[in-house]
Design an enzyme around this catalytic site. Sequence first.
Site, mmCIF file in Angstrom:
data_model
loop_
_atom_site.group_PDB
_atom_site.id
_atom_site.type_symbol
_atom_site.label_atom_id
_atom_site.label_comp_id
_atom_site.label_asym_id
_atom_site.label_seq_id
_atom_site.Cartn_x
_atom_site.Cartn_y
_atom_site.Cartn_z
ATOM 1 N N GLU A 100 45.607 -76.326 -46.545
ATOM 2 C CA GLU A 100 45.752 -75.921 -45.134
ATOM 3 C C GLU A 100 46.794 -76.786 -44.437
ATOM 4 O O GLU A 100 47.585 -76.302 -43.624
ATOM 5 C CB GLU A 100 44.411 -76.024 -44.400
ATOM 6 C CG GLU A 100 43.380 -75.020 -44.852
ATOM 7 C CD GLU A 100 43.900 -73.590 -44.842
ATOM 8 O OE1 GLU A 100 44.373 -73.123 -43.799
ATOM 9 O OE2 GLU A 100 43.844 -72.932 -45.905
ATOM 10 N N TRP A 136 50.030 -75.434 -45.130
ATOM 11 C CA TRP A 136 50.414 -74.295 -44.272
ATOM 12 C C TRP A 136 51.120 -74.797 -43.013
ATOM 13 O O TRP A 136 52.079 -74.201 -42.525
ATOM 14 C CB TRP A 136 49.175 -73.477 -43.870
ATOM 15 C CG TRP A 136 48.851 -72.388 -44.840
ATOM 16 C CD1 TRP A 136 47.838 -72.378 -45.754
ATOM 17 C CD2 TRP A 136 49.549 -71.134 -44.995
ATOM 18 N NE1 TRP A 136 47.870 -71.195 -46.465
ATOM 19 C CE2 TRP A 136 48.898 -70.410 -46.020
ATOM 20 C CE3 TRP A 136 50.658 -70.552 -44.374
ATOM 21 C CZ2 TRP A 136 49.314 -69.152 -46.424
ATOM 22 C CZ3 TRP A 136 51.074 -69.286 -44.774
ATOM 23 C CH2 TRP A 136 50.401 -68.606 -45.789
ATOM 24 N N TRP A 162 56.406 -51.551 -29.588
ATOM 25 C CA TRP A 162 55.012 -51.864 -29.259
ATOM 26 C C TRP A 162 54.646 -51.174 -27.944
ATOM 27 O O TRP A 162 55.526 -50.772 -27.173
ATOM 28 C CB TRP A 162 54.830 -53.378 -29.099
ATOM 29 C CG TRP A 162 55.153 -54.176 -30.329
ATOM 30 C CD1 TRP A 162 56.336 -54.786 -30.606
ATOM 31 C CD2 TRP A 162 54.309 -54.434 -31.460
ATOM 32 N NE1 TRP A 162 56.278 -55.421 -31.834
ATOM 33 C CE2 TRP A 162 55.039 -55.217 -32.381
ATOM 34 C CE3 TRP A 162 52.992 -54.086 -31.787
ATOM 35 C CZ2 TRP A 162 54.510 -55.656 -33.596
ATOM 36 C CZ3 TRP A 162 52.467 -54.527 -32.993
ATOM 37 C CH2 TRP A 162 53.215 -55.293 -33.888
ATOM 38 N N ASN A 197 39.842 -70.794 -36.627
ATOM 39 C CA ASN A 197 40.931 -70.097 -37.321
ATOM 40 C C ASN A 197 40.589 -68.645 -37.675
ATOM 41 O O ASN A 197 41.393 -67.739 -37.472
ATOM 42 C CB ASN A 197 41.312 -70.849 -38.593
ATOM 43 C CG ASN A 197 42.456 -70.167 -39.323
ATOM 44 O OD1 ASN A 197 43.524 -69.976 -38.754
ATOM 45 N ND2 ASN A 197 42.225 -69.768 -40.563
ATOM 46 N N TRP A 199 53.062 -58.800 -30.281
ATOM 47 C CA TRP A 199 52.497 -60.078 -30.748
ATOM 48 C C TRP A 199 52.974 -61.233 -29.885
ATOM 49 O O TRP A 199 52.287 -62.236 -29.739
ATOM 50 C CB TRP A 199 52.835 -60.310 -32.223
ATOM 51 C CG TRP A 199 54.308 -60.396 -32.546
ATOM 52 C CD1 TRP A 199 55.118 -59.359 -32.902
ATOM 53 C CD2 TRP A 199 55.143 -61.563 -32.522
ATOM 54 N NE1 TRP A 199 56.398 -59.826 -33.105
ATOM 55 C CE2 TRP A 199 56.448 -61.164 -32.886
ATOM 56 C CE3 TRP A 199 54.919 -62.911 -32.248
ATOM 57 C CZ2 TRP A 199 57.518 -62.066 -32.962
ATOM 58 C CZ3 TRP A 199 55.971 -63.803 -32.327
ATOM 59 C CH2 TRP A 199 57.257 -63.385 -32.673
ATOM 60 N N TRP A 212 50.898 -65.714 -35.533
ATOM 61 C CA TRP A 212 51.046 -64.418 -34.847
ATOM 62 C C TRP A 212 51.923 -63.466 -35.649
ATOM 63 O O TRP A 212 51.611 -62.279 -35.771
ATOM 64 C CB TRP A 212 51.599 -64.610 -33.428
ATOM 65 C CG TRP A 212 50.465 -64.904 -32.493
ATOM 66 C CD1 TRP A 212 50.050 -66.128 -32.056
ATOM 67 C CD2 TRP A 212 49.545 -63.948 -31.955
ATOM 68 N NE1 TRP A 212 48.927 -65.996 -31.278
ATOM 69 C CE2 TRP A 212 48.598 -64.664 -31.191
ATOM 70 C CE3 TRP A 212 49.405 -62.566 -32.048
ATOM 71 C CZ2 TRP A 212 47.547 -64.036 -30.524
ATOM 72 C CZ3 TRP A 212 48.359 -61.939 -31.376
ATOM 73 C CH2 TRP A 212 47.439 -62.671 -30.619
HETATM 74 C C1 LIG Z 1 47.246 -66.269 -34.458
HETATM 75 C C2 LIG Z 1 47.124 -67.731 -34.836
HETATM 76 C C3 LIG Z 1 47.602 -68.708 -33.971
HETATM 77 C C4 LIG Z 1 47.513 -70.069 -34.321
HETATM 78 N N1 LIG Z 1 47.994 -71.018 -33.439
HETATM 79 C C5 LIG Z 1 47.953 -72.326 -33.794
HETATM 80 C C6 LIG Z 1 48.469 -73.335 -32.924
HETATM 81 O O1 LIG Z 1 48.993 -73.054 -31.834
HETATM 82 N N2 LIG Z 1 48.379 -74.634 -33.327
HETATM 83 C C7 LIG Z 1 47.815 -74.987 -34.536
HETATM 84 O O2 LIG Z 1 47.755 -76.176 -34.841
HETATM 85 N N3 LIG Z 1 47.346 -74.056 -35.381
HETATM 86 C C8 LIG Z 1 47.383 -72.743 -35.053
HETATM 87 N N4 LIG Z 1 46.882 -71.806 -35.911
HETATM 88 C C9 LIG Z 1 46.394 -72.233 -37.249
HETATM 89 C C10 LIG Z 1 44.906 -72.577 -37.324
HETATM 90 O O3 LIG Z 1 44.139 -71.591 -36.688
HETATM 91 C C11 LIG Z 1 44.574 -73.935 -36.714
HETATM 92 O O4 LIG Z 1 45.469 -74.908 -37.190
HETATM 93 C C12 LIG Z 1 43.154 -74.352 -37.095
HETATM 94 O O5 LIG Z 1 42.240 -73.420 -36.571
HETATM 95 C C13 LIG Z 1 42.891 -75.718 -36.560
HETATM 96 O O6 LIG Z 1 41.572 -76.089 -36.800
HETATM 97 P P1 LIG Z 1 41.244 -77.396 -37.635
HETATM 98 O O7 LIG Z 1 42.060 -78.528 -37.165
HETATM 99 O O8 LIG Z 1 39.759 -77.552 -37.598
HETATM 100 O O9 LIG Z 1 41.765 -76.944 -39.039
HETATM 101 P P2 LIG Z 1 41.385 -77.384 -40.552
HETATM 102 O O10 LIG Z 1 40.804 -76.176 -41.188
HETATM 103 O O11 LIG Z 1 40.586 -78.634 -40.551
HETATM 104 O O12 LIG Z 1 42.801 -77.607 -41.183
HETATM 105 C C14 LIG Z 1 43.472 -78.879 -41.154
HETATM 106 C C15 LIG Z 1 44.813 -78.735 -40.496
HETATM 107 O O13 LIG Z 1 45.644 -77.876 -41.262
HETATM 108 C C16 LIG Z 1 46.499 -77.144 -40.399
HETATM 109 N N5 LIG Z 1 46.210 -75.721 -40.542
HETATM 110 C C17 LIG Z 1 45.048 -75.146 -40.894
HETATM 111 N N6 LIG Z 1 45.184 -73.807 -40.952
HETATM 112 C C18 LIG Z 1 46.450 -73.538 -40.617
HETATM 113 C C19 LIG Z 1 47.207 -72.339 -40.494
HETATM 114 N N7 LIG Z 1 46.690 -71.135 -40.750
HETATM 115 N N8 LIG Z 1 48.492 -72.433 -40.121
HETATM 116 C C20 LIG Z 1 49.080 -73.632 -39.878
HETATM 117 N N9 LIG Z 1 48.404 -74.800 -39.978
HETATM 118 C C21 LIG Z 1 47.114 -74.749 -40.343
HETATM 119 C C22 LIG Z 1 46.187 -77.588 -38.980
HETATM 120 O O14 LIG Z 1 47.111 -78.573 -38.601
HETATM 121 C C23 LIG Z 1 44.776 -78.124 -39.113
HETATM 122 O O15 LIG Z 1 44.459 -79.081 -38.148
HETATM 123 C C24 LIG Z 1 46.948 -70.434 -35.564
HETATM 124 C C25 LIG Z 1 46.460 -69.435 -36.422
HETATM 125 C C26 LIG Z 1 46.547 -68.100 -36.061
HETATM 126 C C27 LIG Z 1 46.010 -67.052 -36.992
#
Ligand SMILES: Cc1cc2nc3c(=O)[nH]c(=O)nc-3n(C[C@H](O)[C@H](O)[C@H](O)COP(=O)(O)OP(=O)(O)OC[C@H]3O[C@@H](n4cnc5c(N)ncnc54)[C@H](O)[C@@H]3O)c2cc1C
Length: 479
Positions: A280, A283, A312, A347, A365, A388
Amino acid sequence: MSALVWFRSDLRGVWHSPLTYAVANHQTVTAVFFITPQQWQHYGLAPIKLDLLVRRLLQLKQELADKGVCLNIMQVADFAAIPEKLKAICTEQRITHLYLNAEYELDERRRDQKVKALLAEQGIVTGIFHDTCMVRPDQQLNKEGKPYKVFTPYFNQWLAHLRNDLPHSQPWQAVQLTLSLPEALLDSDNSIQRYMQNADEMGWPAASSALDEKIDDFLTDAVSRYAQSRDFPAQHGSSGLSPYLSIGAVAPRQLAHSMLIRFGEAMLDGSGGAHVWLRELAWRDFYRYVMFHFPHLCMHRCFIEKYDAFNWCDDRNLFDAWCQGQTGYPIVDAAMRCLNATGWMHNRLRMIVASFLCKHLLLPWRWGEEYFMSRLIDGDFASNNGGWQWSASVGTDAAPYFRIFNPTTQGQRYDPDGEFLLQWLPELKTVPKKHLHEPQKWQAASSLNYPPPIVEHKQAVSSTKERFGQFLDMHKKAT
Ligand SMILES: Cc1cc2nc3c(=O)[nH]c(=O)nc-3n(C[C@H](O)[C@H](O)[C@H](O)COP(=O)(O)OP(=O)(O)OC[C@H]3O[C@@H](n4cnc5c(N)ncnc54)[C@H](O)[C@@H]3O)c2cc1C
């Protein structure tokens, strides 16, 4: 020789190469951060994010002061004002070296190029470090020498890079004698108080000690269940570290280091929680990587450029209903109400509501992207834009347009007992649990204060598929 360290989205005093290097190589070191109200407004950042940023900044100032480095917090309108301001500081203080961590967004890169060029005219050297990602975005290309566009091959190479360059501890260097900038150059710290909302009690502490504890708690316990629990909003199975990563209160390599200590190189392989979590974090790197190599993403453009011309809908009433959690689809509404009340969304829910906006309502979007930025405590351009575009099927690794999240089955799968849902939609507490996610089963006969579904699922899906299909046909004929 005096050095200036410019803090930006790297608000920490450890795992910070510019600071470590400056302290090790210069007799006097000072630090600066620019508050940029107009820039923040232009980016539409959420008040709750600015609150965390400012609280963190004040903590950092204290933490650096304890180690003998003065962090000068200054206010300028926006990025355009920064080069001249830095030139004035460097001239006044006879600074010979400026150190900073690279930021990869286009406006930020342009700003830094201007700073570097202007300071070079004065004989001042700008040293750029790369702590923002776990692996530097300019280090990875595919076999054809081109940037990756798909996550999995990128991730495989990313792992190889990490394996070759595992993060080792970065202890604090010698304590410094530091410069404080003259009052004339400083704006009062009071000017930043207006951003503070006192959100501490909502669970987002800003002190390094509290953050260390948060990381420690996650890595000693929850990470082992991460692979199983991370998709279930009611289980709080993820780390909650994204707000801190977004302002740089924690460095990605610092997290990798903490994992290395606990799990060793096993974190690089397998299916255990630590590896899944590392993926993650990859990502996060990937979306920065893509933004670095494809800067058109920073210009409101689609990664798959043909979709810039996609037609859209522009129904603001539908959009308002989505924003307010009034779509009549319980999992969507609960998620949006949670976001509005707390500045946070899980997420899995982000994916569900984003898909709903783009594929059920056929709304742009970019509207969703902007709304998220205006509300999220972890609002981060690259991850938000990437999420997005993925959801709208116009980005990297995009799900094909005909793969559309069904909010009913998603709700049944990831919140089976409605535990999360009822937290935000208490008006549904009398609905039998097994039907909570199926409004069509109870809505017509109910007197609940809850709106009917704003669109009918099957119909919405079929018109979306038709719209995308027609668009692609037209595009094929035109090219
Ligand atoms: C439509 C959409 C918008 C999003 N907007 C943001 C945003 O503005 N800022 C943001 O930090 N994340 C965003 N995310 C990614 C993700 O949802 C969040 O990073 C995650 O929910 C953060 O929770 P956590 O720290 O508990 O993640 P954990 O599951 O603990 O993951 C650890 C870290 O990995 C990174 N990470 C995890 N999943 C993703 C992902 N899909 N994409 C990129 N990095 C990821 C984050 O930095 C996160 O803190 C978005 C996802 C979607 C689908």
